[in-house]
Design a protein around this motif. Sequence first.
Motif, short mmCIF file in Angstrom:
data_model
loop_
_atom_site.label_atom_id
_atom_site.label_comp_id
_atom_site.label_asym_id
_atom_site.label_seq_id
_atom_site.Cartn_x
_atom_site.Cartn_y
_atom_site.Cartn_z
N VAL A 14 58.44 -27.50 56.36
CA VAL A 14 57.23 -27.13 57.11
C VAL A 14 56.14 -26.52 56.23
N ALA A 15 56.43 -26.23 54.99
CA ALA A 15 55.46 -25.57 54.11
C ALA A 15 54.13 -26.34 53.98
N PRO A 16 54.13 -27.66 53.81
CA PRO A 16 52.83 -28.35 53.72
C PRO A 16 51.98 -28.20 54.98
N VAL A 17 52.61 -28.21 56.13
CA VAL A 17 51.87 -28.03 57.38
C VAL A 17 51.34 -26.60 57.46
N ALA A 18 52.14 -25.64 57.02
CA ALA A 18 51.71 -24.25 57.03
C ALA A 18 50.50 -24.03 56.11
N VAL A 19 50.46 -24.75 55.00
CA VAL A 19 49.31 -24.66 54.09
C VAL A 19 48.08 -25.28 54.74
N ALA A 20 48.27 -26.42 55.40
CA ALA A 20 47.15 -27.12 56.05
C ALA A 20 46.66 -26.40 57.30
N ALA A 21 47.56 -25.73 57.99
CA ALA A 21 47.20 -25.02 59.23
C ALA A 21 47.77 -23.61 59.17
N PRO A 22 47.13 -22.71 58.41
CA PRO A 22 47.68 -21.37 58.20
C PRO A 22 47.88 -20.57 59.49
N ASP A 23 47.12 -20.89 60.53
CA ASP A 23 47.31 -20.18 61.80
C ASP A 23 48.65 -20.52 62.45
N LEU A 24 49.29 -21.60 61.99
CA LEU A 24 50.60 -22.01 62.52
C LEU A 24 51.76 -21.63 61.59
N ALA A 25 51.44 -20.96 60.48
CA ALA A 25 52.48 -20.67 59.47
C ALA A 25 53.64 -19.87 60.04
N VAL A 144 61.84 -20.87 46.25
CA VAL A 144 60.59 -20.65 45.52
C VAL A 144 59.37 -21.12 46.30
N PRO A 145 59.31 -22.39 46.75
CA PRO A 145 58.12 -22.79 47.51
C PRO A 145 57.99 -22.02 48.83
N ALA A 146 59.10 -21.71 49.45
CA ALA A 146 59.04 -20.94 50.69
C ALA A 146 58.47 -19.55 50.43
N PHE A 147 58.86 -18.95 49.31
CA PHE A 147 58.36 -17.63 48.95
C PHE A 147 56.87 -17.67 48.61
N VAL A 148 56.42 -18.76 48.01
CA VAL A 148 55.01 -18.90 47.63
C VAL A 148 54.12 -19.16 48.85
N VAL A 149 54.55 -20.02 49.74
CA VAL A 149 53.72 -20.45 50.87
C VAL A 149 53.62 -19.38 51.96
N PHE A 150 54.73 -18.74 52.26
CA PHE A 150 54.74 -17.78 53.37
C PHE A 150 54.55 -16.36 52.87
N SER A 151 54.06 -15.51 53.74
CA SER A 151 53.79 -14.13 53.34
C SER A 151 54.37 -13.17 54.38
N GLY A 152 54.19 -11.89 54.12
CA GLY A 152 54.59 -10.85 55.07
C GLY A 152 56.07 -10.86 55.36
N PRO A 153 56.43 -10.72 56.64
CA PRO A 153 57.84 -10.63 57.02
C PRO A 153 58.63 -11.91 56.67
N ILE A 154 57.97 -13.06 56.70
CA ILE A 154 58.68 -14.30 56.36
C ILE A 154 59.09 -14.27 54.89
N ARG A 155 58.21 -13.80 54.03
CA ARG A 155 58.55 -13.69 52.61
C ARG A 155 59.71 -12.71 52.42
N THR A 156 59.73 -11.65 53.18
CA THR A 156 60.84 -10.69 53.11
C THR A 156 62.14 -11.35 53.55
N VAL A 157 62.09 -12.14 54.62
CA VAL A 157 63.28 -12.86 55.09
C VAL A 157 63.78 -13.81 54.00
N VAL A 158 62.88 -14.49 53.33
CA VAL A 158 63.26 -15.41 52.25
C VAL A 158 63.94 -14.64 51.12
N ALA A 159 63.38 -13.51 50.73
CA ALA A 159 63.96 -12.71 49.64
C ALA A 159 65.35 -12.19 50.02
#
Length: 184
Positions: A14-25, A144-159
């Motif tokens: 889903v990362a490419p869609v999240a980049v194209a539509a950040p409001d849906l990330a 790695v791409p998940a950590f780069v594309v997503f931020s905030g709590p999602i990035r914490t979940v990835v870590a």
Amino acid sequence: MMATTHVFVGLVLVAPVAVAAPDLATPLAVGAIVGGLLPDVDLVLTHRKTFHFPVLGAAGAVSAATLAAVAPSPFTAGIAACAASAWIHAASDALGGGPEMDPWTNPSDRAVYDHARGRWIRPRRWIRYDGAPEDALLASALAVPAFVVFSGPIRTVVAVALAVSLGYTLVRRRLVEWTPEWLE
């Protein structure tokens, strides 16, 4: 594969869609995480059969993605991500070993059940077993791409999920010794 690897696959999907539509990330990420984990609810039933749909799941994923494309919203995006991640999880289980606790000593010929044909799909063993070193390597690369594309709590979940993956890999083969027989 580890459940966390399946989650990372969903997030990369889903990362490419999240980049194209950040409001849906965020809904995309939450859907991918839930979908990556959802099939393994059948651990307490017939694992890799009850909630794994490697063939039939494609229809649900395509339908949900079509709905999200026609009527984009946080809800439809999340449902599409969930359906796609759940399907990819089920289908990719055929790339690993079987569902047994100790596939290195008694490998089975059953990876995941194909409800469409009424038979088990054989394991390919590209990932020998969940938590194998190659599984940890794949999880790390996918994080790695998940950590780069997503931020905030999602990035914490990835870590946190990556840390759990690496920890699980370190103890995976010992788990058989530590698991009570009734749980196997």
